[in-house]
Design an enzyme around this catalytic site. Structure first.
Site, PDB file in Angstrom:
ATOM      1  N   ARG A 256      -0.707  -8.940  13.299  1.00  0.00           N
ATOM      2  CA  ARG A 256      -1.293  -7.914  12.409  1.00  0.00           C
ATOM      3  C   ARG A 256      -2.152  -8.574  11.327  1.00  0.00           C
ATOM      4  O   ARG A 256      -3.200  -8.044  10.954  1.00  0.00           O
ATOM      5  CB  ARG A 256      -0.169  -7.086  11.766  1.00  0.00           C
ATOM      6  CG  ARG A 256       0.498  -6.158  12.772  1.00  0.00           C
ATOM      7  CD  ARG A 256       1.863  -5.699  12.303  1.00  0.00           C
ATOM      8  NE  ARG A 256       1.836  -4.940  11.079  1.00  0.00           N
ATOM      9  CZ  ARG A 256       2.900  -4.761  10.295  1.00  0.00           C
ATOM     10  NH1 ARG A 256       4.075  -5.284  10.623  1.00  0.00           N
ATOM     11  NH2 ARG A 256       2.805  -4.038   9.203  1.00  0.00           N
TER      12      ARG A 256
ATOM     13  N   ARG B 298      11.170  -1.541  11.129  1.00  0.00           N
ATOM     14  CA  ARG B 298      10.052  -1.234  12.029  1.00  0.00           C
ATOM     15  C   ARG B 298       9.928  -2.279  13.121  1.00  0.00           C
ATOM     16  O   ARG B 298      10.115  -3.464  12.886  1.00  0.00           O
ATOM     17  CB  ARG B 298       8.743  -1.177  11.212  1.00  0.00           C
ATOM     18  CG  ARG B 298       8.470   0.197  10.660  1.00  0.00           C
ATOM     19  CD  ARG B 298       7.350   0.242   9.678  1.00  0.00           C
ATOM     20  NE  ARG B 298       6.122  -0.412  10.099  1.00  0.00           N
ATOM     21  CZ  ARG B 298       4.998  -0.387   9.398  1.00  0.00           C
ATOM     22  NH1 ARG B 298       4.958   0.293   8.245  1.00  0.00           N
ATOM     23  NH2 ARG B 298       3.921  -1.007   9.807  1.00  0.00           N
TER      24      ARG B 298
ATOM     25  N   LYS C 221       0.840  -1.213   0.000  1.00  0.00           N
ATOM     26  CA  LYS C 221       0.000   0.000   0.000  1.00  0.00           C
ATOM     27  C   LYS C 221       0.872   1.258   0.000  1.00  0.00           C
ATOM     28  O   LYS C 221       0.652   2.172  -0.784  1.00  0.00           O
ATOM     29  CB  LYS C 221      -0.938   0.020   1.231  1.00  0.00           C
ATOM     30  CG  LYS C 221      -1.829  -1.203   1.335  1.00  0.00           C
ATOM     31  CD  LYS C 221      -2.767  -1.116   2.523  1.00  0.00           C
ATOM     32  CE  LYS C 221      -2.072  -1.148   3.878  1.00  0.00           C
ATOM     33  NZ  LYS C 221      -1.348  -2.396   4.171  1.00  0.00           N
TER      34      LYS C 221
ATOM     35  N   ARG D 262      -9.836   1.016   8.631  1.00  0.00           N
ATOM     36  CA  ARG D 262      -9.450  -0.357   8.951  1.00  0.00           C
ATOM     37  C   ARG D 262     -10.556  -1.116   9.663  1.00  0.00           C
ATOM     38  O   ARG D 262     -10.371  -2.283   9.992  1.00  0.00           O
ATOM     39  CB  ARG D 262      -8.231  -0.325   9.874  1.00  0.00           C
ATOM     40  CG  ARG D 262      -6.921  -0.269   9.148  1.00  0.00           C
ATOM     41  CD  ARG D 262      -5.846  -0.123  10.191  1.00  0.00           C
ATOM     42  NE  ARG D 262      -4.739  -0.971   9.927  1.00  0.00           N
ATOM     43  CZ  ARG D 262      -3.633  -0.586   9.314  1.00  0.00           C
ATOM     44  NH1 ARG D 262      -3.531   0.640   8.860  1.00  0.00           N
ATOM     45  NH2 ARG D 262      -2.641  -1.422   9.148  1.00  0.00           N
TER      46      ARG D 262
ATOM     47  N   ARG E 183      11.840  -5.435   4.929  1.00  0.00           N
ATOM     48  CA  ARG E 183      11.574  -3.999   4.710  1.00  0.00           C
ATOM     49  C   ARG E 183      12.519  -3.133   5.539  1.00  0.00           C
ATOM     50  O   ARG E 183      12.782  -3.405   6.706  1.00  0.00           O
ATOM     51  CB  ARG E 183      10.141  -3.662   5.083  1.00  0.00           C
ATOM     52  CG  ARG E 183       9.895  -2.140   5.079  1.00  0.00           C
ATOM     53  CD  ARG E 183       8.459  -1.750   5.128  1.00  0.00           C
ATOM     54  NE  ARG E 183       7.764  -2.293   6.268  1.00  0.00           N
ATOM     55  CZ  ARG E 183       6.435  -2.243   6.411  1.00  0.00           C
ATOM     56  NH1 ARG E 183       5.697  -1.680   5.473  1.00  0.00           N
ATOM     57  NH2 ARG E 183       5.867  -2.742   7.478  1.00  0.00           N
TER      58      ARG E 183
HETATM   59  P1  AP5 Z   1       4.839  -1.555   1.867  1.00  0.00           P
HETATM   60  O1  AP5 Z   1       4.527  -0.751   0.659  1.00  0.00           O
HETATM   61  O2  AP5 Z   1       5.500  -0.879   3.010  1.00  0.00           O
HETATM   62  O3  AP5 Z   1       3.538  -2.352   2.357  1.00  0.00           O
HETATM   63  P2  AP5 Z   1       2.265  -1.833   3.164  1.00  0.00           P
HETATM   64  O4  AP5 Z   1       1.075  -2.516   2.600  1.00  0.00           O
HETATM   65  O5  AP5 Z   1       2.236  -0.334   3.201  1.00  0.00           O
HETATM   66  O6  AP5 Z   1       2.613  -2.461   4.571  1.00  0.00           O
HETATM   67  P3  AP5 Z   1       2.484  -1.874   6.056  1.00  0.00           P
HETATM   68  O7  AP5 Z   1       3.174  -2.865   6.921  1.00  0.00           O
HETATM   69  O8  AP5 Z   1       2.976  -0.456   6.135  1.00  0.00           O
HETATM   70  O9  AP5 Z   1       0.963  -1.915   6.265  1.00  0.00           O
HETATM   71  P4  AP5 Z   1       0.208  -1.911   7.581  1.00  0.00           P
HETATM   72  O10 AP5 Z   1      -1.155  -1.603   7.099  1.00  0.00           O
HETATM   73  O11 AP5 Z   1       0.344  -3.114   8.420  1.00  0.00           O
HETATM   74  O12 AP5 Z   1       0.957  -0.800   8.446  1.00  0.00           O
HETATM   75  P5  AP5 Z   1       0.602   0.711   8.799  1.00  0.00           P
HETATM   76  O13 AP5 Z   1       1.860   1.462   8.794  1.00  0.00           O
HETATM   77  O14 AP5 Z   1      -0.535   1.223   7.996  1.00  0.00           O
HETATM   78  O15 AP5 Z   1       5.730  -2.802   1.382  1.00  0.00           O
HETATM   79  C1  AP5 Z   1       6.275  -3.717   2.315  1.00  0.00           C
HETATM   80  C2  AP5 Z   1       7.668  -4.165   1.834  1.00  0.00           C
HETATM   81  O16 AP5 Z   1       7.524  -4.879   0.612  1.00  0.00           O
HETATM   82  C3  AP5 Z   1       8.642  -3.020   1.548  1.00  0.00           C
HETATM   83  O17 AP5 Z   1       9.939  -3.413   1.900  1.00  0.00           O
HETATM   84  C4  AP5 Z   1       8.555  -2.825   0.025  1.00  0.00           C
HETATM   85  O18 AP5 Z   1       9.768  -2.323  -0.499  1.00  0.00           O
HETATM   86  C5  AP5 Z   1       8.270  -4.252  -0.441  1.00  0.00           C
HETATM   87  N1  AP5 Z   1       7.427  -4.327  -1.621  1.00  0.00           N
HETATM   88  C6  AP5 Z   1       6.326  -3.572  -1.890  1.00  0.00           C
HETATM   89  N2  AP5 Z   1       5.789  -3.944  -3.063  1.00  0.00           N
HETATM   90  C7  AP5 Z   1       6.560  -4.977  -3.535  1.00  0.00           C
HETATM   91  C8  AP5 Z   1       6.509  -5.787  -4.701  1.00  0.00           C
HETATM   92  N3  AP5 Z   1       5.539  -5.625  -5.617  1.00  0.00           N
HETATM   93  N4  AP5 Z   1       7.435  -6.754  -4.846  1.00  0.00           N
HETATM   94  C9  AP5 Z   1       8.419  -6.932  -3.914  1.00  0.00           C
HETATM   95  N5  AP5 Z   1       8.529  -6.184  -2.811  1.00  0.00           N
HETATM   96  C10 AP5 Z   1       7.603  -5.214  -2.610  1.00  0.00           C
HETATM   97  O19 AP5 Z   1       0.047   0.544  10.300  1.00  0.00           O
HETATM   98  C11 AP5 Z   1       0.898   0.169  11.355  1.00  0.00           C
HETATM   99  C12 AP5 Z   1       0.109   0.123  12.665  1.00  0.00           C
HETATM  100  O20 AP5 Z   1      -0.441   1.439  12.949  1.00  0.00           O
HETATM  101  C13 AP5 Z   1      -1.110  -0.797  12.678  1.00  0.00           C
HETATM  102  O21 AP5 Z   1      -0.745  -2.132  12.990  1.00  0.00           O
HETATM  103  C14 AP5 Z   1      -1.971  -0.151  13.786  1.00  0.00           C
HETATM  104  O22 AP5 Z   1      -1.468  -0.457  15.051  1.00  0.00           O
HETATM  105  C15 AP5 Z   1      -1.736   1.337  13.537  1.00  0.00           C
HETATM  106  N6  AP5 Z   1      -2.714   1.913  12.604  1.00  0.00           N
HETATM  107  C16 AP5 Z   1      -2.458   2.431  11.374  1.00  0.00           C
HETATM  108  N7  AP5 Z   1      -3.580   2.867  10.784  1.00  0.00           N
HETATM  109  C17 AP5 Z   1      -4.585   2.607  11.668  1.00  0.00           C
HETATM  110  C18 AP5 Z   1      -5.996   2.794  11.613  1.00  0.00           C
HETATM  111  N8  AP5 Z   1      -6.604   3.328  10.533  1.00  0.00           N
HETATM  112  N9  AP5 Z   1      -6.721   2.391  12.685  1.00  0.00           N
HETATM  113  C19 AP5 Z   1      -6.151   1.849  13.778  1.00  0.00           C
HETATM  114  N10 AP5 Z   1      -4.816   1.634  13.886  1.00  0.00           N
HETATM  115  C20 AP5 Z   1      -4.045   2.006  12.831  1.00  0.00           C
END
Ligand code: AP5
Length: 217
Positions: A171, A160, A13, A88, A127
């Site tokens: 997660r 992270r 994402k 979410r 990552r």
């Molecule tokens: P990346 O693009 O970083 O993936 P992502 O889907 O953004 O993964 P996240 O782990 O950031 O998502 P998340 O939803 O768990 O975390 P968030 O920060 O929102 O890609 C991942 C890796 O793969 C990278 O190394 C990239 O280079 C690689 N990659 C990407 N595409 C690729 C491809 N096609 N091929 C190969 N490699 C590839 O949330 C974190 C925490 O915050 C949550 O757990 C929660 O506690 C809190 N939080 C956030 N938002 C909310 C909300 N709305 N409500 C409540 N709590 C929340």
């Protein structure tokens, strides 16, 4: 453009949101990035969020809805936004609808990016993110030119805390229980575009542009 990216942790994402932002000049609203910044600054929200994030749990809906409502009112969101990591839960989705309605606006489309769990674990374990500019890397698929150093700004790369295997599994469970139902929610609204998230970053980008009818741009 007013779009939303749904998908499990590691679906790509953040990676795709940054590319859409560059291409369309829309602002990227990543709730994960906002919470990590708040945690680094040790604000009251950050202190609360840090403990929940470390366990892979969600921050309460009311806090998240207020935070996004304020962010979307920013001038930089006037030209459009890419929501990455919000909503979410169903309550957050309804909260977003109310926010957009009050702004006289709505969503153009919702991408749901799907990637199998075994691929997610490999992606998240490898990552690395830049502490300064937030650029994303992967030790195998997108390595930086110098180990531990951001190509773009020279900042320090870090892993992270929630990218440990046990927390990744927690997660994923939270995603299946609380966020996956949103796929159906947006399908019923006719907004959903499902994207196969397995392939190179460029391949996924092209699939999304195709779905948007923007190929060739
Ligand atoms: P990346 O693009 O970083 O993936 P992502 O889907 O953004 O993964 P996240 O782990 O950031 O998502 P998340 O939803 O768990 O975390 P968030 O920060 O929102 O890609 C991942 C890796 O793969 C990278 O190394 C990239 O280079 C690689 N990659 C990407 N595409 C690729 C491809 N096609 N091929 C190969 N490699 C590839 O949330 C974190 C925490 O915050 C949550 O757990 C929660 O506690 C809190 N939080 C956030 N938002 C909310 C909300 N709305 N409500 C409540 N709590 C929340």
């Amino acid at each position: 453009m007013r779009v939303l990216l749904l998908g499990p942790p590691g679906a790509g994402k953040g990676t795709q949101a940054k590319l859409l932002k560059e291409q369309f000049g829309a602002c990227q609203v990543s709730t994960g990035d906002i919470l990590r910044r708040a945690a680094a600054e040790r604000s009251p929200l950050g202190e609360k969020a840090a403990a929940l994030m470390a366990k892979g749990e969600l921050v309460p809906d009311g806090l998240m809805i207020d935070l996004v409502a304020e962010r979307l009112r920013g001038d930089d969101c006037l030209a459009g936004f890419i929501l990455d990591g919000f909503p979410r839960t169903l309550d957050q989705a309804e909260g977003l609808e109310a926010i957009l309605e009050a702004m006289g606006s709505g969503l153009d489309c919702v991408f749901s990016i799907w990637v199998p769990h075994n691929v997610i674990i490999l992606r998240l374990e490898g990552r690395r993110s830049c502490k300064t500019c937030g650029a994303l890397y992967h030790l195998v698929s997108q390595p930086p030119r110098r180990i531990g150093v951001c190509d773009r700004c020279g900042g320090e790369l870090y892993q992270r805390e929630d990218d440990r295997v046990e927390t990744i599994r927690a997660r994923l469970r939270v995603y299946e229980a609380q966020t996956a139902p949103l796929v159906d929610y947006y399908r019923k609204k006719g907004l959903l575009k499902e994207i196969d998230g397995v392939g190179s970053v460029e391949e996924i980008r092209c699939r999304m542009l195709l779905a948007l009818g923007e190929v060739g741009t």
